[in-house]
Design a protein around this motif. Structure first.
Motif: not given
Length: 177
Positions: A13-16
């Protein structure tokens, strides 16, 4: 008993974090596997990551009893970040909540809790009935020695005390000559 470990990959859910990995099931009696894809549902993919032996030890029957008495009896899967081309290395499967807690306390491993199947519950219960021995609690008795007669440990014996060690320190008065 061999237990296959099923791990699900879903998009992050995050770019990381591109993907999120989670152990979702165990397969009692499974054959060997090496990240074999079981099913795909859109972006979610489930893999039969590996098969490890579930070993029971007669010295740990108290822990197994504790685990079976939970609202939902569980098998614990211990995983680490993968050191090779695999995203996760499955280290251990255990029925002992005590052992799982030890791994969770280190913070280096990821511990997932899977509900036990009815067959596993029966297998573990049979093992407990065969090997469990209640330990008799023996209360430790105190020595009859009187320890209140002498004050030990007040101050350091190597330092000469000229006054009461419990008194409040006072400002030192200097005399002028």
């Amino acid at each position: 008993m061999p237990l296959g470990v099923v791990i699900r990959r879903v998009p992050g859910v995050t770019r990381w974090a591109r993907h999120v990995w989670k152990a979702v099931a165990v397969l009692p009696g499974a054959s060997d596997a090496n990240w074999k894809e079981l099913r795909r549902d859109g972006d979610a993919v489930e893999f039969h990551a590996t098969t490890l032996p579930l070993e029971l030890f007669r010295t740990d029957t108290e822990a197994y009893l504790h685990g079976l008495s939970a609202k939902v009896p569980a098998i614990y899967v211990v995983m680490r970040e993968g050191e090779t081309d695999r995203p996760l290395d499955v280290v251990l499967v255990t029925a002992s909540p005590y052992e799982a807690q030890d791994y969770a306390d280190t913070g280096e491993e990821l511990v997932e809790k899977m509900p036990m199947t009815d067959g596993l519950i029966a297998w573990i219960r049979d093992f407990i009935e065969l090997h469990h021995e209640d330990e008799v609690f023996i209360k430790r008795r105190r020595d009859k020695k009187r320890v209140d007669l002498k004050q030990d440990g007040i101050g350091d014996a190597r330092i000469r005390q000229t006054a009461d060690v419990y008194r409040a320190p006072q400002a030192r008065k200097e005399t002028v000559h």
